[in-house]
Write a protein that holds these residues in place. Structure first.
Motif, PDB file in Angstrom:
ATOM      1  N   LYS A  47       9.679  31.254  57.075  1.00 56.90           N
ATOM      2  CA  LYS A  47       8.936  31.958  56.029  1.00 56.90           C
ATOM      3  C   LYS A  47       9.470  31.471  54.695  1.00 56.90           C
ATOM      4  CE  LYS A  47       7.769  35.970  58.750  1.00 56.90           C
ATOM      5  NZ  LYS A  47       7.962  37.407  58.979  1.00 56.90           N
ATOM      6  N   ARG A  54      11.798  33.159  52.286  1.00 55.29           N
ATOM      7  CA  ARG A  54      11.293  34.496  51.970  1.00 55.29           C
ATOM      8  C   ARG A  54      11.609  35.498  53.060  1.00 55.29           C
ATOM      9  NH1 ARG A  54       5.341  33.951  49.812  1.00 55.29           N
ATOM     10  NH2 ARG A  54       5.642  36.143  49.376  1.00 55.29           N
ATOM     11  N   CYS A  55      12.658  35.217  53.806  1.00 59.64           N
ATOM     12  CA  CYS A  55      13.103  36.141  54.843  1.00 59.64           C
ATOM     13  C   CYS A  55      14.560  35.804  55.131  1.00 59.64           C
ATOM     14  CB  CYS A  55      12.233  35.972  56.082  1.00 59.64           C
ATOM     15  SG  CYS A  55      13.023  36.375  57.638  1.00 59.64           S
ATOM     16  N   GLY A  56      15.365  36.826  55.330  1.00 61.47           N
ATOM     17  CA  GLY A  56      16.798  36.617  55.551  1.00 61.47           C
ATOM     18  C   GLY A  56      17.102  35.779  56.779  1.00 61.47           C
ATOM     19  N   PHE A  57      16.293  35.942  57.829  1.00 55.22           N
ATOM     20  CA  PHE A  57      16.522  35.190  59.067  1.00 55.22           C
ATOM     21  C   PHE A  57      16.226  33.705  58.851  1.00 55.22           C
ATOM     22  CE2 PHE A  57      15.472  39.524  60.369  1.00 55.22           C
ATOM     23  CZ  PHE A  57      16.563  39.844  61.144  1.00 55.22           C
ATOM     24  N   ASN A  59      16.376  32.236  55.984  1.00 55.18           N
ATOM     25  CA  ASN A  59      17.431  31.758  55.093  1.00 55.18           C
ATOM     26  C   ASN A  59      18.686  31.394  55.892  1.00 55.18           C
ATOM     27  OD1 ASN A  59      18.760  31.313  52.526  1.00 55.18           O
ATOM     28  ND2 ASN A  59      19.872  33.195  52.955  1.00 55.18           N
ATOM     29  N   LEU A  78       4.006  31.347  56.176  1.00 56.74           N
ATOM     30  CA  LEU A  78       3.326  32.297  55.282  1.00 56.74           C
ATOM     31  C   LEU A  78       2.166  31.630  54.543  1.00 56.74           C
ATOM     32  CD1 LEU A  78       6.333  34.250  53.730  1.00 56.74           C
ATOM     33  CD2 LEU A  78       4.838  34.969  55.583  1.00 56.74           C
TER      34      LEU A  78
END
Lengths: 146, 108
Positions: A47, A54-57, A59, A78
């Protein structure tokens, strides 16, 4: 008579058309993904983009790749709803991010993290001819201590 | 567990029944994300079961994903999994780190 025919056949025709179109779309996205993962050694479906996840996972996976200095191709799910669902179907895995090495689905964030911690990731990368930066760092350290 | 939500309870029951878990934690991490208060969208599960014996990590995860298929299709959108055998669990420090912080990818 004409209208009866239209009324009874049109929905059938229309549904078949819709279904065919959906199946075709599925097939197209499947082929597209197949091509992407087979033409690149390491692919990450995530994402956002590596510079702005745009998502911690997602990242976390980007950070792991950065630590090992892995060259990879990334795709932002996305930005493409077809891809977002398509990739889940392709790998039969319900969540994003997804990492592929040598055309094979390896796992999501949890698995990458554990492979990183256990040293398994360095080995997997070696198999496809990528030398992890962590390995290079370790070697030069040993060299210094000699 | 009286404050646990409906979905958390259903996840718990399904994993308990299917995997005869020796240890199980179902943690609702939704509050860390850009979703309404009380939402049940982001979970972490810690599953300890004999059934993981001899299974590679990815197969353990697939097993858990499969048991929770319905939840993942309806509303649950992130599922972090820690899957260990009882032996691995005993040998571990039993500390579960929380998942990475959200970066607002959802609903923004």
């Amino acid at each position: 008579m004409n209208s009866i025919i239209r009324r009874s056949f049109y929905p059938l025709y229309n549904n078949t058309f819709k279904l065919t179109r959906r199946l075709l779309a599925d097939a197209t996205i499947n082929e597209k993904i197949d091509k992407i993962v087979k033409e690149n050694k390491v692919v990450v479906f995530m994402k956002g983009v590596p510079d702005a996840p745009r998502c911690g996972f997602s990242n976390a996976v980007v950070q792991i790749m950065r630590m090992h200095a892995v060259p990879y191709e990334s795709h932002d799910v996305l930005a493409d709803e077809n891809l977002r669902q398509g990739i889940k179907d392709y790998s039969n895995w319900p969540t994003i991010p997804q990492v592929f090495i040598n055309g094979e689905f390896v796992g999501g964030c949890d698995i990458m993290l554990q492979m990183h911690q256990s040293g398994e990731l360095v080995e997997e990368l070696k198999k496809v001819g990528i030398k992890s930066a962590l390995l290079t760092a370790e070697e030069s350290k040993k060299e210094e201590n000699k | 567990m009286s404050t646990a939500g409906l979905i958390a309870n259903s996840i718990k029951t399904k994993l308990e029944n299917a995997l005869k878990t020796k240890h199980l934690e179902v943690i609702n991490e939704s509050y860390m994300h850009n979703v309404p208060q009380g939402a049940e969208t982001h979970f972490k599960v810690v599953v300890v079961s004999d059934k993981f014996d001899g299974l590679a990590l990815i197969k353990r995860h697939r097993l858990v994903n499969d048991i929770l298929k319905e939840e993942l299709q309806h509303g649950v959108h992130a599922l972090s999994i820690v899957a260990k055998t009882p032996q691995q669990w005993e040998e571990s420090d039993k500390v579960i780190e929380s998942s990475p912080n959200c970066r607002g990818g959802f609903g923004k």
